[in-house]
Design a protein around this motif. Sequence first.
Motif, PDB file in Angstrom:
ATOM      1  N   PRO A   4       0.818  -1.223   0.000  1.00  0.00           N
ATOM      2  CA  PRO A   4       0.000   0.000   0.000  1.00  0.00           C
ATOM      3  C   PRO A   4       0.845   1.262   0.000  1.00  0.00           C
ATOM      4  CG  PRO A   4      -0.843  -1.561   1.588  1.00  0.00           C
ATOM      5  CD  PRO A   4       0.448  -2.125   1.097  1.00  0.00           C
ATOM      6  N   ALA A  63       2.088   1.808  -3.416  1.00  0.00           N
ATOM      7  CA  ALA A  63       1.002   2.271  -4.277  1.00  0.00           C
ATOM      8  C   ALA A  63       0.741   3.758  -4.058  1.00  0.00           C
ATOM      9  CB  ALA A  63      -0.266   1.460  -4.001  1.00  0.00           C
ATOM     10  N   TRP A  64       0.703   4.168  -2.801  1.00  0.00           N
ATOM     11  CA  TRP A  64       0.497   5.582  -2.491  1.00  0.00           C
ATOM     12  C   TRP A  64       1.624   6.448  -3.056  1.00  0.00           C
ATOM     13  CZ3 TRP A  64      -3.135   8.828  -0.967  1.00  0.00           C
ATOM     14  CH2 TRP A  64      -4.308   8.299  -0.424  1.00  0.00           C
ATOM     15  N   ARG A  89      -4.901  -5.004  -5.310  1.00  0.00           N
ATOM     16  CA  ARG A  89      -5.219  -5.511  -3.973  1.00  0.00           C
ATOM     17  C   ARG A  89      -5.953  -4.411  -3.200  1.00  0.00           C
ATOM     18  NH1 ARG A  89      -0.341  -7.561  -1.775  1.00  0.00           N
ATOM     19  NH2 ARG A  89       0.449  -8.135  -3.814  1.00  0.00           N
ATOM     20  N   SER A  90      -6.656  -4.784  -2.145  1.00  0.00           N
ATOM     21  CA  SER A  90      -7.383  -3.750  -1.408  1.00  0.00           C
ATOM     22  C   SER A  90      -6.511  -3.233  -0.263  1.00  0.00           C
ATOM     23  CB  SER A  90      -8.701  -4.303  -0.874  1.00  0.00           C
ATOM     24  OG  SER A  90      -8.443  -5.258   0.120  1.00  0.00           O
ATOM     25  N   PHE A  91      -6.554  -1.940  -0.076  1.00  0.00           N
ATOM     26  CA  PHE A  91      -5.780  -1.296   0.993  1.00  0.00           C
ATOM     27  C   PHE A  91      -6.431   0.037   1.307  1.00  0.00           C
ATOM     28  CE2 PHE A  91      -3.811  -0.245  -3.065  1.00  0.00           C
ATOM     29  CZ  PHE A  91      -3.785   1.132  -3.008  1.00  0.00           C
ATOM     30  N   VAL A 139      -2.314  -1.870  -7.553  1.00  0.00           N
ATOM     31  CA  VAL A 139      -3.560  -1.255  -7.106  1.00  0.00           C
ATOM     32  C   VAL A 139      -4.684  -2.283  -7.035  1.00  0.00           C
ATOM     33  CG1 VAL A 139      -5.103   0.705  -7.525  1.00  0.00           C
ATOM     34  CG2 VAL A 139      -2.740   0.854  -8.186  1.00  0.00           C
ATOM     35  N   VAL A 155      -6.155   6.604  -4.431  1.00  0.00           N
ATOM     36  CA  VAL A 155      -4.981   6.253  -5.232  1.00  0.00           C
ATOM     37  C   VAL A 155      -5.376   6.102  -6.698  1.00  0.00           C
ATOM     38  CG1 VAL A 155      -3.391   4.352  -5.722  1.00  0.00           C
ATOM     39  CG2 VAL A 155      -3.577   5.243  -3.410  1.00  0.00           C
ATOM     40  N   ARG A 156      -6.499   5.458  -6.934  1.00  0.00           N
ATOM     41  CA  ARG A 156      -6.962   5.300  -8.319  1.00  0.00           C
ATOM     42  C   ARG A 156      -7.232   6.646  -8.980  1.00  0.00           C
ATOM     43  NH1 ARG A 156     -11.054   0.577  -9.716  1.00  0.00           N
ATOM     44  NH2 ARG A 156     -11.431   2.128 -11.320  1.00  0.00           N
ATOM     45  N   ARG A 194      -7.622   3.167  -1.354  1.00  0.00           N
ATOM     46  CA  ARG A 194      -7.413   2.686  -2.712  1.00  0.00           C
ATOM     47  C   ARG A 194      -8.166   3.548  -3.727  1.00  0.00           C
ATOM     48  NH1 ARG A 194     -10.037  -2.503  -4.709  1.00  0.00           N
ATOM     49  NH2 ARG A 194      -9.263  -2.717  -6.830  1.00  0.00           N
TER      50      ARG A 194
END
Lengths: 278, 312
Positions: free
Chosen positions: A16, A19-20, B101-103, B99, B109-110, B106
Amino acid sequence: MAVIDQTSKFGKVFWPLLAWTVALIFFFPIFWLVFTSFKTDADAVKPEFLFKFTPTLENYTNMTENYDYWRFAINSVITSTFATLFALFVGVPAAYAMAFNPSRHTKDILVWMLSTKMLPAAAVLYPMTFLTKNYLGIFDTHFLIIVVLSLINLPIVIWMLFTYFKEIPKEIIEAGKMDGVSTWGEIKDILIPLAWGGVASTALLCFIFCWNEAYWTVRLTTTDAATLSKLIEGNRAPEGLFFGRLSAVSAAAVGPIVVLGWFCQKQLVRGLTFGAVK
Amino acid sequence: MSKRTIPRLLQTPAVILLLLWMLVPLSMTLYFSFIRYVLNSLRKPEWTKPAFSNWRGFGNYEYVLNAKDFWFAIQNSLFIVGSILVLTVILGLALAMLVNRSFPGRGIVRVLLISPFFVMPAVNAVLWINMILDPVLGLNGIAVEGLNSMVAGLKDFPVLGAFFSLWPEFEPISFRATQTSAYAVIMMVTWQWTPFAVLIFMTSLQSEDESQKEAAILDGAGAWSRFRNLTVPHLARPIAIVVMIQSIFHLSLYAEIEIVSRGNGNKNLPYLIGEFTSNNIGAASAAGIFAVILANIVAIFLLRMVGKSLMD
C-alpha cells in the motif's frame, strides 16, 4: 479469497505504501501546476521560493488581461458542448438500430466506422484547410470545429452506446412494440430511461475528448473559433518569465476536465477499447 | 415500408457523415499526391493551382522517399511510439497489480493515478518542458543545482570530503536539444498514457478467475509462477489492445512535438507533413498517403481483434 491470504506482515505495509508513493508521483506534475499558479511570476522561477512564498490569486484574476482566457474558454465550451450534442443526436439512433435490429452487415459497419477514426489527421490536413477556406468559407468558425469534433468522436460514441444498448434485454423493447409504440417513442420512453447512465457517460467522455483535442482545433482556427488548446499551444515557450500566469491559465484549462474525468474513469475502458476489454 | 426500413434510416445519417468525412479529404489527398502542386512558385505559376495537366505520376512519392527528413521522421516516429509502448505496458502492468489488492485509500490512489490521462496534450507538453524539464528554471535544473551545492557542502567534511571532492559538477540535461527532445516527448506521453494502461489492465484483472488462482496456491505455485502462468495469459488480449490503440494515437502525435522543439531535429511523420504543407502540397500529400498506410498496418490487427469480440 478470505481463505487464503498469503500477504506477509511486511507486505501489508509495504505494497500500500508503494502504491500511495507511485500515485503521488504520478499526480505530482498536476499538483505542481496548481501550486505554481499561486506564485507570482517572479517567485515562480526562484529556487529559494520553491516552497516559501506568499500565495497570490493575481494570476487567476489577471487571466483575462494576460491571455484573454475567457474568450478561448467560451469557445471550448461552445464547440465541445455542441459537438457532443450533435454526436449523440446522430449516434443514438444509429446505435439503437444496430443494437436492436442488427442485420448481416451491422458488424462490418461498426468496424468500418471505427476504421475512420484511424485515419491520420495529418494526411488530410491540406484538403481540409483548402476545402474549408477556399470553397466552403467556414475556416475558423465554431460551426466547422463543432462538425469536425463530432465526426472524429462519432465512432467512439456509437460504439459506447452500442455496447450499453446491447445490455438492455430485447424483450422490453419488443413489449413496447406490441403495445404499438412508435420508433421514436421506443427511443424516448423506453431506451433512454433504461440506458440513461450509459448515454450520460458517453456524453461526458465525448466532451472530454472534444475539450482536449489538439490537432484540428489548432490547425483549423486562427482567432474566432480558437479553443484553449490553441491558447496554450500559442504560449508554449514563455522563456521562464511567466511560469505563474501560464500555470494559472493551464490549471484553469485542465482542472474542470480532470475532475469530470474522475467520474467517468470506469466508462473510459469501454469507450476506448470498444467493448473489447471487460 | 418493410420491417428493415426504419433501422436503416436511423443508421443512414451516421454512415453518410462518416463516409463523407473519410472519402472527400482522403481522395483529395490522393489526387494531390499525383500532381505538381505548390503554394508559391514564381518560376512555375501554373503549379500553384491543382490541375490534371500538372500530372506528376509517382514523382511526389519519389521525392518524399528521397528526402532525408522522411526516413528520419519515420525512424523517429517509430522510436517514439515504440519507447512509449514498452514503458506504458511495463509500468501499467506493475501499477495495475499494485492497485488491484485492497488497501486503505485505494479509491483515492486510483483517482490520483488516472488524472494525468485527462490533461489536455498542450498543457501536458507546456508543463513538462517548462516547469519540470527546463535545465535552468524547471525542477530539473533546481534539483541538479541542489545536488551540486550538497556535494560542495560535503567536500568540507574530514575523510569523506576527499571522496566528494572527486565528484564533478553535475550538468542538467537540456531537453530542448536536438538529441534529447524525443526523450522529453516520450516522458510526457508515458506520464499521460500509463494511467490508460493501468485502467485497462485493472479492469481485466478484476475479471480474472480467482478460484483458479486459489487452486494454484494450494498446489504450491509461487507468486511469480502464478503471475507468469495465469495472469499474463489472461492479460494477453488487453495488452495487445493497449499496444494497438496507443500506436494509432501516438503515430499521429503532434502537439507535443510542436511544443517541445517545434520539430527541430525531432520530427515525426505528422510534423513533417505539416512542414511540407507550408508549400509543397504534392509532397505533403504523398507523405500523407504513407502515413495512412502505416496507420492501416496497425489498424487491421486492431479491427480484427475488436471485430471478434463484437458479437459475443
